[in-house]
Enzyme design. Structure first.
Site, short mmCIF file in Angstrom:
data_model
loop_
_atom_site.label_atom_id
_atom_site.label_comp_id
_atom_site.label_asym_id
_atom_site.label_seq_id
_atom_site.Cartn_x
_atom_site.Cartn_y
_atom_site.Cartn_z
N ARG A 1 -118.31 -69.23 6.39
CA ARG A 1 -116.96 -69.71 6.70
C ARG A 1 -116.49 -70.70 5.63
O ARG A 1 -117.25 -71.54 5.18
CB ARG A 1 -116.93 -70.38 8.07
CG ARG A 1 -117.05 -69.40 9.22
CD ARG A 1 -116.98 -70.09 10.55
NE ARG A 1 -118.19 -70.90 10.81
CZ ARG A 1 -118.39 -71.59 11.92
NH1 ARG A 1 -117.47 -71.61 12.87
NH2 ARG A 1 -119.51 -72.27 12.08
N ASP B 1 -113.46 -73.61 4.40
CA ASP B 1 -112.52 -74.58 4.96
C ASP B 1 -111.09 -74.27 4.54
O ASP B 1 -110.85 -73.44 3.66
CB ASP B 1 -112.88 -75.99 4.47
CG ASP B 1 -114.19 -76.50 5.04
OD1 ASP B 1 -114.63 -75.98 6.09
OD2 ASP B 1 -114.78 -77.41 4.44
N TYR C 1 -120.76 -70.91 -5.41
CA TYR C 1 -119.40 -71.45 -5.47
C TYR C 1 -119.09 -71.94 -6.88
O TYR C 1 -119.99 -72.35 -7.62
CB TYR C 1 -119.25 -72.63 -4.51
CG TYR C 1 -119.07 -72.27 -3.05
CD1 TYR C 1 -117.80 -72.17 -2.49
CD2 TYR C 1 -120.17 -72.06 -2.24
CE1 TYR C 1 -117.64 -71.85 -1.14
CE2 TYR C 1 -120.02 -71.74 -0.90
CZ TYR C 1 -118.75 -71.65 -0.35
OH TYR C 1 -118.59 -71.33 0.97
N ARG D 1 -118.14 -79.86 -1.46
CA ARG D 1 -117.12 -80.83 -1.83
C ARG D 1 -117.68 -82.25 -1.85
O ARG D 1 -117.27 -83.08 -2.68
CB ARG D 1 -115.94 -80.72 -0.89
CG ARG D 1 -115.16 -79.41 -1.04
CD ARG D 1 -114.18 -79.21 0.12
NE ARG D 1 -113.28 -80.34 0.21
CZ ARG D 1 -112.66 -80.69 1.35
NH1 ARG D 1 -112.87 -79.99 2.46
NH2 ARG D 1 -111.85 -81.72 1.37
#
Length: 289
Positions: free
Chosen positions: A47, A49, A121, A209
């Site tokens: 998932r 954000d 990522y 993050r």
């Protein structure tokens, strides 16, 4: 079915279905419902954000044999390519913000989430006002001062491996924050932008993050070298936990084992997560005290 898709996260409130907002999952499931004429639940590899993008997100879902056979209708296509064409015809009404790249019958034992070996990522940073470009603002975070890439790479290397990343995660109820961070690097490209690359067996909520935000604090001199590792060891999430902006984050790829190892990998991942959940719980005396 195994389906690979990409999406512009700026247009949606994350992947998951939520009340009163639109998530990518809702769009995909509603498009499948239009095609199949019943609700189809999809399981996602990871998932994302609100504001986070995906280039090669992976989902799985179940169809009956009759539903699968009916996908081409009268088109001279195999069911998989027919599904791609038809669902993109529906999703295209969203101006291409969500797009399916491929769909096929999943190998035996495939689970989009638990069969995955790793996720990767990327994160783009424009440091210094001279590098700010409004045409790429939805894919790049802007930082006012210059960043020391060498210093950030030293911080990144200090947290590689298997750790409890509680300091860098927003814990979910009854879920472990133990992860194995396999790659974490920063590099400045020919265009002057800094691109971070992170790869792990899985990432918990806000982990990417938070790690990037901590490294940037060393890169611009707000924190001393060693800050990222010391935060990891502190095992605390507080006001020093700074999240980088979500708009520059892209889920690039999900990695899977060979087809004959998919079921075993899914079983292994479930067992490991259950073990980590138990392992990370406080001792009985601490719970009572």
């Amino acid at each position: 079915m195994r389906m690979v898709l990409g999406y512009d996260g700026a247009a949606y409130s994350g992947w998951a279905r939520q009340p009163n907002v639109i998530g990518v999952q809702q769009l995909v499931e509603e498009a499948l419902e239009t095609l199949i004429r019943r609700r189809v639940r999809v399981v996602v590899a990871g998932r994302t954000d609100a504001g986070v993008h995906a280039r090669r997100q992976v989902v799985h879902f179940d169809l009956t044999q009759d539903e699968f056979d009916a996908l081409p209708r009268r088109a001279p296509l195999a069911p998989g390519p027919a599904l791609v064409r038809r669902i993109n015809g529906i999703l295209g009404r969203q101006d291409g913000a969500v797009w399916v790249h491929e769909a096929q019958v999943a190998p035996e034992g495939f689970d989009a989430r638990f069969s995955a070996l790793a996720r990767r990522y990327s994160y783009r940073i424009a440091d210094g006002l001279e590098r700010w470009d409004p045409l790429t603002r939805h894919l790049t975070t802007w930082h006012r001062s210059a960043l020391n890439v060498e210093a950030m790479n030293a911080e990144a290397q200090s947290v590689l491996g298997r750790h409890d990343f509680l300091s860098y995660c927003k814990p979910r109820p009854d879920a472990t924050t133990i992860r194995t961070l396999q790659e974490f690097t920063f590099e400045r490209g020919e265009d002057g932008l800094i691109v971070a690359h992170l790869k792990a067996d899985a990432f918990c909520h806000n982990m990417v993050r938070a790690l990037i935000g901590a490294a940037m604090m060393v890169g611009d001199g707000r924190e001393e070298p060693g800050f990222v590792a010391s935060r990891l060891q502190a095992m605390v999430r507080d006001s020093k936990t700074k999240l980088s902006h979500p708009r520059a984050l892209v889920l690039e790829q999900v990695y899977y084992p060979d087809d004959d190892q998919l079921a075993a990998r899914a079983a292994q991942t479930r067992a490991k997560r259950e073990h980590d959940d138990v392992e990370s719980m406080p001792a009985a005396e601490d719970q009572q005290g």
